[in-house]
Design a protein around this motif. Structure first.
Motif, mmCIF file in Angstrom:
data_model
loop_
_atom_site.group_PDB
_atom_site.id
_atom_site.type_symbol
_atom_site.label_atom_id
_atom_site.label_comp_id
_atom_site.label_asym_id
_atom_site.label_seq_id
_atom_site.Cartn_x
_atom_site.Cartn_y
_atom_site.Cartn_z
ATOM 1 N N HIS A 1 -6.518 -3.220 4.892
ATOM 2 C CA HIS A 1 -7.030 -3.883 3.684
ATOM 3 C C HIS A 1 -7.282 -5.375 3.852
ATOM 4 O O HIS A 1 -7.699 -6.036 2.908
ATOM 5 N N VAL B 1 0.835 -1.205 0.000
ATOM 6 C CA VAL B 1 0.000 0.000 0.000
ATOM 7 C C VAL B 1 0.874 1.260 0.000
ATOM 8 O O VAL B 1 0.633 2.199 -0.772
ATOM 9 N N LEU C 1 -16.839 -2.331 -1.819
ATOM 10 C CA LEU C 1 -15.621 -2.972 -2.346
ATOM 11 C C LEU C 1 -15.694 -3.180 -3.854
ATOM 12 O O LEU C 1 -14.687 -3.075 -4.568
ATOM 13 N N PRO D 1 -11.308 -1.355 4.190
ATOM 14 C CA PRO D 1 -10.066 -0.626 4.454
ATOM 15 C C PRO D 1 -10.340 0.775 4.986
ATOM 16 O O PRO D 1 -11.471 1.275 4.908
ATOM 17 N N GLY E 1 -5.132 -6.649 0.408
ATOM 18 C CA GLY E 1 -4.198 -5.519 0.330
ATOM 19 C C GLY E 1 -3.447 -5.406 -0.988
ATOM 20 O O GLY E 1 -3.169 -4.297 -1.452
ATOM 21 N N THR F 1 -6.287 2.277 -3.882
ATOM 22 C CA THR F 1 -6.079 3.059 -2.655
ATOM 23 C C THR F 1 -5.193 4.262 -2.958
ATOM 24 O O THR F 1 -5.457 5.389 -2.515
ATOM 25 N N LEU G 1 -6.122 -4.252 -3.657
ATOM 26 C CA LEU G 1 -6.684 -2.904 -3.518
ATOM 27 C C LEU G 1 -5.643 -1.786 -3.456
ATOM 28 O O LEU G 1 -6.014 -0.607 -3.443
#
Ligand SMILES: Cc1cc2nc3c(=O)[nH]c(=O)nc-3n(C[C@H](O)[C@H](O)[C@H](O)COP(=O)(O)OP(=O)(O)OC[C@H]3O[C@@H](n4cnc5c(N)ncnc54)[C@H](O)[C@@H]3O)c2cc1C
Length: 434
Positions: A376, A13, A109, A359, A380, A387, A383
Motif C-alpha cells: 500500500h 492492513v 485508487l 497495492p 496503507g 482492502t 486504504l
C-alpha cells in the motif's frame, strides 16, 4: 462449520482484515513476529487522504530522483545498489513513470477510496476507540505554479467528494497562522481526516479481541505448507498454525512470504523518517503537507508529528541524521517558529512499495486459499479498511458463499490490484505491454 482464517501480519492492513472477517463470523487468528503495529503502521503520519489517490511512480520522477541524488537531505533518494531484486524493482518502477500508467493508477485508487471515510466513521460507530480528527487537510506551496500542478492531479478525486480548494498564501495563513511568508499558495481539503496511528492499532486490536480474534504475537512465519493448490498451515518455528484460508499482510515482508507460497511478489521497502515535536512552539489544526519539501505534519494530542523522505534500497531501521535534518530544515522554512534543535527521538518506517504504485490485493495465483493484502506504499492507513472489504468479498466468492450484491461490484473494482498482474516478467502487465 466456521471457516478458520489465519492472517500473517498485525499491521494496519492485517488488523483491518481481521476485524472485517471476524465481523463476517470467521474464526480468525492473527500471527505476527512482534506485537501489533510493530511495522510501519505506528510509524506514519496518520493521514486519511483519499484526495492523495496518486501512485508514487509519476511522470518526471526519474528526473527528480537524479537531481536529488547528490543531495544527502533530499525527500526522494534511490540508493545505488546492484542487488538484483532492487535493480529489477527500480527499472520496473521507472517504466511506470509515464502518464498512461499514472492516470490508470489514479483512476484505480480513486475507485478504491470512494468509501474510505465512511468506513473509518463506521469503525468509530462500532466502538473502535482511537484518536480521530476531522479538521481537514491543507497543502501549502512556495509558488502558485506548484499549487496548480498539484491541483490538476486532484481533479478525479472530486468525483468521490474529495475536493481541493485553491487558496492564496494569506488565506492559508488565515487557516494556520503559524505558516510564514514563504507560503504563497495552498489547497484546502475539508473531507480528509487524520488519526493517531498507534491508538488506531490499539483500538482495532481491542475490538478484534472482543470479536473473538486470537493473537499470536512473537511468532515469525518461516514456512508455508501446502498440498497442491491448497495451503494447509503456516509454520512459525516449529509451531504449526492450520487454517482454511490465509491472508498475507506482512508489509515489506509480504514479498518474501509470497515467495514461500510459490508466487514471489515485487514488494520492496520505501524508507521514511519521522519524529514527534512536543515543544509546543508551533500550533496547527489541520494536517499540513509542505508541497515542495514533501513533508507531512500531523497535529496529535500533545504533539506535532513530522514525517517525510522516500528512500529506496534501504531495508533496515537505522536513522540517518542528515535525512532528519532535511525534514527539520524544510519545516523551518514554512514554519518560522519551528525550533531547529536536533530531534532526539527520530524513527524510521518501511512502506511496502510496488513498482506500479498500486497495492496488491486478492488471491495469490496458484493457490486456492491464499490472499495477499499488501504493497500500500504511502497510503496503507488510508486504504486498509477498503482492502479488508475486498478480501472479505473475495473470500465469500472463493467459498461460493452467497454474499451481498455489493461483493461482485467490489471484486470488479479490485481487478487493477490483483497479484495476477505480476505473473509476467517485468513486474507488471501494463509495463510489460509497452
Ligand atoms: C514516514 C511514513 C509516513 C506515512 N504516512 C502515512 C499516512 O499519513 N497515511 C497513510 O495512509 N499511510 C502512511 N504511510 C504508509 C503506511 O504506514 C503503510 O502503508 C502501512 O502502515 C502498511 O501497513 P501494513 O499492515 O501493510 O504493514 P506493517 O504495518 O509493516 O505490518 C506488517 C506486519 O507484519 C509482520 N510480519 C512481517 N513478516 C512476518 C512474518 N514472516 N511472520 C509474522 N509476521 C510478520 C510485521 O512484524 C508487521 O507487524 C506512511 C509510512 C511512513 C513510513
Amino acid at each position: 462449520m466456521t471457516e478458520k482464517a489465519v492472517i500473517v501480519g498485525a499491521g494496519m492492513v492485517g488488523l483491518a482484515t481481521a476485524y472485517r472477517l471476524a465481523r463476517d463470523g470467521l474464526d480468525v487468528t492473527v500471527v505476527d513476529t512482534g506485537r501489533s503495529g510493530a511495522g510501519a503502521s505506528t510509524r506514519n503520519a496518520g493521514w486519511i487522504v483519499p484526495v492523495m489517490s496518486t501512485p508514487v511512480p509519476a511522470p518526471g520522477m526519474l528526473g527528480k530522483a537524479l537531481r536529488w541524488m547528490a543531495r544527502k537531505d533530499s525527500p526522494l533518494h534511490i540508493r545505488p545498489s546492484l542487488r538484483p531484486d532492487h535493480v529489477r524493482f527500480i527499472a520496473s518502477m521507472l517504466r511506470h513513470c509515464n502518464s498512461r500508467d499514472y492516470q490508470h493508477g489514479i483512476e484505480a485508487l480513486v475507485a478504491l477510496n470512494e468509501r474510505t471515510v465512511s468506513l473509518f466513521d463506521g469503525y468509530q460507530q462500532d466502538g473502535v476507540r482511537f484518536e480521530y480528527h476531522r479538521t481537514g487537510h491543507l497543502l501549502v506551496f512556495r509558488t502558485r505554479d506548484a499549487m496548480h500542478a498539484h491541483r490538476a492531479d486532484f481533479v478525479p478525486m472530486e468525483r468521490i467528494g474529495h475536493t481541493a480548494v485553491p487558496l492564496s498564501g494569506d488565506e492559508a495563513r488565515d487557516l494556520e497562522p503559524a505558516l510564514g511568508p514563504y507560503v504563497q499558495a495552498g489547497l484546502q481539503c475539508t473531507q480528509e481526516r487524520h488519526v493517531d496511528p498507534a491508538t488506531l492499532i490499539e483500538g482495532l486490536e481491542q475490538r478484534c479481541r472482543k470479536l473473538g480474534v486470537r493473537f499470536l504475537h512473537g511468532r515469525h512465519v518461516t514456512s508455508i505448507r501446502s498440498e497442491g493448490a491448497l495451503t494447509t498451515s503456516v509454520l512459525a518455528g516449529d509451531e504449526e498454525i492450520g487454517g482454511d484460508l490465509f491472508v498475507l499482510a506482512a508489509g515489506v515482508h509480504s514479498g518474501a512470504l509470497s515467495r514461500l507460497a510459490g508466487f514471489p511478489l515485487p514488494i520492496q521497502p520505501g524508507k521514511g523518517y519521522g519524529f514527534d515535536d512536543t515543544s509546543g512552539s508551533v500550533k496547527l489544526r489541520h494536517s499540513v503537507y509542505l508541497g515542495e519539501a514533501k513533508v507531512a505534519i500531523t497535529p496529535l494530542s500533545g504533539r506535532l508529528r513530522f514525517a517525510g523522505t522516500m528512500e529506496f534500497g534501504s531495508s533496515d531501521s537505522t536513522v540517518a541524521p542528515h535525512r532528519v535534518r532535511g525534514i527539520i530544515r524544510s519545516a523551518g522554512e514554512y514554519l518560522p517558529d519551528f525550533p531547529p534543535a536536533p530531534q532526539q527521538h527520530a524513527w524510521t518506517g518501511l512502506r511496502p512499495m510496488t513498482p506500479d504504485g498500486l497495492p496488491v490485493i486478492g488471491p495469490l495465483p496458484g493457490k486456492e486459499n491464499v490472499f495477499v493484502a499488501s504493497g500500500h506504499g504511502m497510503l496503507g492507513v488510508t486504504l486498509a479498511p477498503m482492502t479488508a472489504e475486498i478480501i472479505a468479498a473475495q473470500v465469500k466468492i472463493a467459498a461460493q458463499v452467497k454474499g451481498e450484491e455489493r461483493d461482485a461490484d467490489i471484486a470488479t473494482m479490485a481487478r487493477p490490484f490483483s497479484p495476477q498482474r505480476f505473473a509476467r516478467r517485468g513486474h507488471g502487465k501494463r509495463s510489460a505491454d509497452h
